[in-house]
Design a protein around this motif. Sequence first.
Motif, PDB file in Angstrom:
ATOM      1  N   ARG A   2      32.104  35.237  41.524  1.00 21.35           N
ATOM      2  CA  ARG A   2      31.565  36.594  41.553  1.00 21.35           C
ATOM      3  C   ARG A   2      32.318  37.399  40.513  1.00 21.35           C
ATOM      4  O   ARG A   2      33.522  37.606  40.611  1.00 21.35           O
ATOM      5  CB  ARG A   2      31.732  37.216  42.941  1.00 21.35           C
ATOM      6  CG  ARG A   2      30.909  38.486  43.111  1.00 21.35           C
ATOM      7  CD  ARG A   2      31.114  39.188  44.441  1.00 21.35           C
ATOM      8  NE  ARG A   2      32.508  39.400  44.692  1.00 21.35           N
ATOM      9  CZ  ARG A   2      33.164  38.869  45.719  1.00 21.35           C
ATOM     10  NH1 ARG A   2      32.545  38.126  46.601  1.00 21.35           N
ATOM     11  NH2 ARG A   2      34.451  39.079  45.864  1.00 21.35           N
ATOM     12  N   LEU A  43      41.815  37.287  46.328  1.00 17.33           N
ATOM     13  CA  LEU A  43      40.425  36.904  46.582  1.00 17.33           C
ATOM     14  C   LEU A  43      39.465  37.409  45.506  1.00 17.33           C
ATOM     15  O   LEU A  43      38.287  37.097  45.543  1.00 17.33           O
ATOM     16  CB  LEU A  43      39.977  37.406  47.952  1.00 17.33           C
ATOM     17  CG  LEU A  43      40.557  36.646  49.145  1.00 17.33           C
ATOM     18  CD1 LEU A  43      39.968  37.163  50.448  1.00 17.33           C
ATOM     19  CD2 LEU A  43      40.320  35.145  49.038  1.00 17.33           C
ATOM     20  N   TRP A  96      40.691  30.662  43.712  1.00 13.52           N
ATOM     21  CA  TRP A  96      40.017  31.395  44.789  1.00 13.52           C
ATOM     22  C   TRP A  96      39.809  30.476  45.998  1.00 13.52           C
ATOM     23  O   TRP A  96      40.073  30.863  47.139  1.00 13.52           O
ATOM     24  CB  TRP A  96      38.667  31.947  44.308  1.00 13.52           C
ATOM     25  CG  TRP A  96      37.868  32.471  45.456  1.00 13.52           C
ATOM     26  CD1 TRP A  96      37.993  33.684  46.052  1.00 13.52           C
ATOM     27  CD2 TRP A  96      36.864  31.755  46.208  1.00 13.52           C
ATOM     28  NE1 TRP A  96      37.128  33.779  47.124  1.00 13.52           N
ATOM     29  CE2 TRP A  96      36.432  32.607  47.241  1.00 13.52           C
ATOM     30  CE3 TRP A  96      36.311  30.478  46.095  1.00 13.52           C
ATOM     31  CZ2 TRP A  96      35.450  32.229  48.165  1.00 13.52           C
ATOM     32  CZ3 TRP A  96      35.333  30.096  47.016  1.00 13.52           C
ATOM     33  CH2 TRP A  96      34.917  30.969  48.036  1.00 13.52           C
ATOM     34  N   ARG A 151      41.034  31.300  49.717  1.00 13.49           N
ATOM     35  CA  ARG A 151      40.001  31.573  50.720  1.00 13.49           C
ATOM     36  C   ARG A 151      40.111  30.577  51.877  1.00 13.49           C
ATOM     37  O   ARG A 151      39.932  30.935  53.038  1.00 13.49           O
ATOM     38  CB  ARG A 151      38.635  31.514  50.032  1.00 13.49           C
ATOM     39  CG  ARG A 151      37.465  31.874  50.892  1.00 13.49           C
ATOM     40  CD  ARG A 151      37.433  33.351  51.252  1.00 13.49           C
ATOM     41  NE  ARG A 151      36.551  33.571  52.382  1.00 13.49           N
ATOM     42  CZ  ARG A 151      35.506  34.383  52.397  1.00 13.49           C
ATOM     43  NH1 ARG A 151      35.236  35.145  51.366  1.00 13.49           N
ATOM     44  NH2 ARG A 151      34.751  34.502  53.463  1.00 13.49           N
ATOM     45  N   GLY A 207      38.704  45.996  49.977  1.00  6.00           N
ATOM     46  CA  GLY A 207      37.362  45.586  50.405  1.00  6.00           C
ATOM     47  C   GLY A 207      36.822  46.422  51.546  1.00  6.00           C
ATOM     48  O   GLY A 207      35.617  46.502  51.735  1.00  6.00           O
ATOM     49  N   ALA A 208      37.715  47.041  52.318  1.00  7.83           N
ATOM     50  CA  ALA A 208      37.295  47.587  53.610  1.00  7.83           C
ATOM     51  C   ALA A 208      36.894  49.052  53.603  1.00  7.83           C
ATOM     52  O   ALA A 208      35.983  49.450  54.322  1.00  7.83           O
ATOM     53  CB  ALA A 208      38.416  47.392  54.628  1.00  7.83           C
ATOM     54  N   THR A 248      33.337  50.581  51.802  1.00  7.10           N
ATOM     55  CA  THR A 248      32.186  49.854  52.354  1.00  7.10           C
ATOM     56  C   THR A 248      31.920  50.304  53.795  1.00  7.10           C
ATOM     57  O   THR A 248      30.800  50.674  54.150  1.00  7.10           O
ATOM     58  CB  THR A 248      32.462  48.336  52.361  1.00  7.10           C
ATOM     59  OG1 THR A 248      33.767  48.120  52.888  1.00  7.10           O
ATOM     60  CG2 THR A 248      32.339  47.720  50.987  1.00  7.10           C
ATOM     61  N   ASN A 256      24.146  41.887  45.021  1.00  7.48           N
ATOM     62  CA  ASN A 256      25.350  41.052  44.870  1.00  7.48           C
ATOM     63  C   ASN A 256      25.438  40.496  43.446  1.00  7.48           C
ATOM     64  O   ASN A 256      24.503  40.637  42.660  1.00  7.48           O
ATOM     65  CB  ASN A 256      25.338  39.921  45.903  1.00  7.48           C
ATOM     66  CG  ASN A 256      26.742  39.440  46.248  1.00  7.48           C
ATOM     67  OD1 ASN A 256      27.728  39.842  45.621  1.00  7.48           O
ATOM     68  ND2 ASN A 256      26.844  38.582  47.240  1.00  7.48           N
ATOM     69  N   ARG A 301      26.746  37.056  41.046  1.00  5.33           N
ATOM     70  CA  ARG A 301      27.202  35.670  40.926  1.00  5.33           C
ATOM     71  C   ARG A 301      27.186  35.261  39.461  1.00  5.33           C
ATOM     72  O   ARG A 301      26.410  35.812  38.671  1.00  5.33           O
ATOM     73  CB  ARG A 301      26.254  34.711  41.650  1.00  5.33           C
ATOM     74  CG  ARG A 301      26.406  34.647  43.142  1.00  5.33           C
ATOM     75  CD  ARG A 301      27.700  33.982  43.570  1.00  5.33           C
ATOM     76  NE  ARG A 301      27.803  33.937  45.008  1.00  5.33           N
ATOM     77  CZ  ARG A 301      28.304  34.908  45.779  1.00  5.33           C
ATOM     78  NH1 ARG A 301      28.758  36.014  45.229  1.00  5.33           N
ATOM     79  NH2 ARG A 301      28.369  34.785  47.074  1.00  5.33           N
ATOM     80  N   GLY A 305      26.731  39.426  51.883  1.00  6.46           N
ATOM     81  CA  GLY A 305      26.732  38.334  50.915  1.00  6.46           C
ATOM     82  C   GLY A 305      26.331  37.034  51.577  1.00  6.46           C
ATOM     83  O   GLY A 305      25.768  37.013  52.676  1.00  6.46           O
ATOM     84  N   PHE A 306      26.645  35.943  50.908  1.00 10.78           N
ATOM     85  CA  PHE A 306      26.122  34.652  51.374  1.00 10.78           C
ATOM     86  C   PHE A 306      27.084  33.532  51.016  1.00 10.78           C
ATOM     87  O   PHE A 306      27.761  33.597  49.982  1.00 10.78           O
ATOM     88  CB  PHE A 306      24.772  34.388  50.682  1.00 10.78           C
ATOM     89  CG  PHE A 306      24.151  33.081  51.065  1.00 10.78           C
ATOM     90  CD1 PHE A 306      23.453  32.947  52.256  1.00 10.78           C
ATOM     91  CD2 PHE A 306      24.279  31.968  50.236  1.00 10.78           C
ATOM     92  CE1 PHE A 306      22.878  31.732  52.610  1.00 10.78           C
ATOM     93  CE2 PHE A 306      23.714  30.757  50.585  1.00 10.78           C
ATOM     94  CZ  PHE A 306      23.007  30.636  51.773  1.00 10.78           C
ATOM     95  N   ARG A 311      31.473  32.458  49.883  1.00  7.39           N
ATOM     96  CA  ARG A 311      32.133  33.626  49.312  1.00  7.39           C
ATOM     97  C   ARG A 311      31.780  34.901  50.078  1.00  7.39           C
ATOM     98  O   ARG A 311      32.161  36.018  49.666  1.00  7.39           O
ATOM     99  CB  ARG A 311      31.719  33.748  47.848  1.00  7.39           C
ATOM    100  CG  ARG A 311      32.500  34.742  47.075  1.00  7.39           C
ATOM    101  CD  ARG A 311      33.250  34.247  45.894  1.00  7.39           C
ATOM    102  NE  ARG A 311      34.399  35.102  45.684  1.00  7.39           N
ATOM    103  CZ  ARG A 311      35.162  35.092  44.629  1.00  7.39           C
ATOM    104  NH1 ARG A 311      34.922  34.240  43.665  1.00  7.39           N
ATOM    105  NH2 ARG A 311      36.201  35.897  44.544  1.00  7.39           N
ATOM    106  N   CYS A 325      31.548  38.061  52.699  1.00  5.26           N
ATOM    107  CA  CYS A 325      32.608  39.019  53.054  1.00  5.26           C
ATOM    108  C   CYS A 325      33.621  38.409  54.032  1.00  5.26           C
ATOM    109  O   CYS A 325      33.261  37.991  55.137  1.00  5.26           O
ATOM    110  CB  CYS A 325      31.971  40.244  53.691  1.00  5.26           C
ATOM    111  SG  CYS A 325      33.178  41.460  54.235  1.00  5.26           S
TER     112      CYS A 325
END
Length: 534
Positions: free
Chosen positions: A125, A149, A156, A160, A332-333, A336, A401, A403, A473-474, A477, A479
């Motif tokens: 990403r 991350l 990564w 992860r 990230g938090a 969002t 998103n 990619r 997302g999917f 990767r 969230c």
Amino acid sequence: MIRRAVVQQGIRARSSLAGVQVISKKNLDPAAASSSYMEQLEGEWSTAKPFEEIPGPTRWQLWRGFQKGGEFHHLDMAELMDLYRSRFGDMVRVPGLFGMPTTVFTFKVENFERIYRTEGQWPVRGGADPVLHYRANRKDAFFKDCVGLFSNGPEWGRLRSAANPVLMQHRNANLYLEPMQRVNNQFIDRIRATRDKESLEMPGDFLDTINTLTFESVAVVALDRELGLLRDSDQKPEAKELFRNIKIFLQSFFDLGIKPSVYKYISTPTYRKFSQASDAIFDTCSMYVNEAVARIDGQSAAEREGRRSILEQLLQINRKFAVVMAMDLLFGAVDTTTSALAGVLLSLAKNPKQQQMLREEIVSMLPHPDRQFTLAEMKSLPYLRACIKESMRMFPVTFGNIRSAGTDVVLDGYRIPQGTNLLMLSSNMLRDERFYPRPNEFLPERWARLQDDNSAESPLRNNLNPFVYLPFGFGPRMCVGKRIVDLEMELTVANLVRNFHIEFNYPIENAFKRSFLNMPNIPLRFKFTDVNYS
Ligand code: HEM
């Protein structure tokens, strides 16, 4: 055509893409991939149109357009996307400027599915260049062997894999339920203390209070401590500074990501702001992690036998990892979750019937207003989940998103070489009648299962391709904060609805400024009237 079941965020849906789950030509063991699908890919590639023929602006048009007086200068990200789409169609090639990669924008769900399904073992990403640039250039080389991350590739994958067992486990939710409850109670107290005594409306800057709540809620997880910024007294100066710097970081990160900038070659004023905020965040997170190390060292063997907090579990992996994860979780938090919470509150405020149905569900589960939820009770609130899901459809947090193509792939008849940066723009689809009948209505029952039979879906979702709606997302990767945010949102909305009737007596047509993240753009003067339980 092979049809495979895809279970994504509780929706059971069917994928119509021919082929297998993971089908990267280059970065996977070829034996694992379906040879017929590989042949299909190769066959398509040989007849597809060249990459260079994808319509889009030239470098010069782009550069000129972003200068003062240029046609793109005053557009927000969503307006820019609308313009590109109307001018160039469903696939747009935007050349890179100043070391930024050339990017292909796609507005078609069939392409999203293909991109995700070919993303490979370590989905890439892009879009985090400012963070990676900062971390690569820190003088103490702290991030050299732990980029975090926002990195890509095997690095990564290693981080992860270490983070998932700690952050993505349901059983760990118990660890943060209680501290999050305390933060939630402070939020409710703050609403009561700051709303206007006559009108019961919040001041116009209520967004800051929501922002503080989301910051506090992730801090209790990532830093293992309450920072107290929702309380009036005993606010720690370093916590206030951390909060201020997170806001500067996020703002400058988006500025650097969206507009052409030479920051990789010359330190621009925005990059300097970004870098100074990053330094300060790093120092404070390191300090909190060191304090946690000292606290753990001081514990008796019996105390250590008890449940380990998330931070302690991350520290078991190693100290550096814990610092980097704390930073990444904070980044990230905060915005969002703030955006998502604002969206749910607006949806409920404008839909009193659904708000009342939700209140009845909550009160039937927990009649006494002062008792706190247990985890088991939180799991038995399906209408609450449906309300949150529906509001995130109506007010999506992100544009879609990003990619990099995981393999050479054909999209819309064009060759897309492996590694091409791809932007999947899904937010317009969420209000598209083809997918969601009555798209502008808040109908949580869209997300209810009609029967126990999983295949029976609500008529309020049309033949839903699961790739239309992926707020987190999917794939590998997706969230990493999903478990945390689920609990945080459910707890906050449930607590607000059982305490207050929520109203918003202003228009909400342009409530959000649409960008990479859609943030509220109007004063959030919610009216909170106490629910009477007597
Ligand atoms: C409603 C709130 C949230 C939304 C809508 C959201 C959405 C997303 C999305 C779309 C991604 C990219 C996934 C992908 O590439 O497939 C992501 C990644 C991420 N999110 Fe969230 N997120 C939310 C809350 C949180 C929270 C609370 C945390 C931390 C506790 C968090 C931490 C992260 C991190 C660290 C990543 C990067 C993961 C990786 O690349 O491995 N997010 N999020």
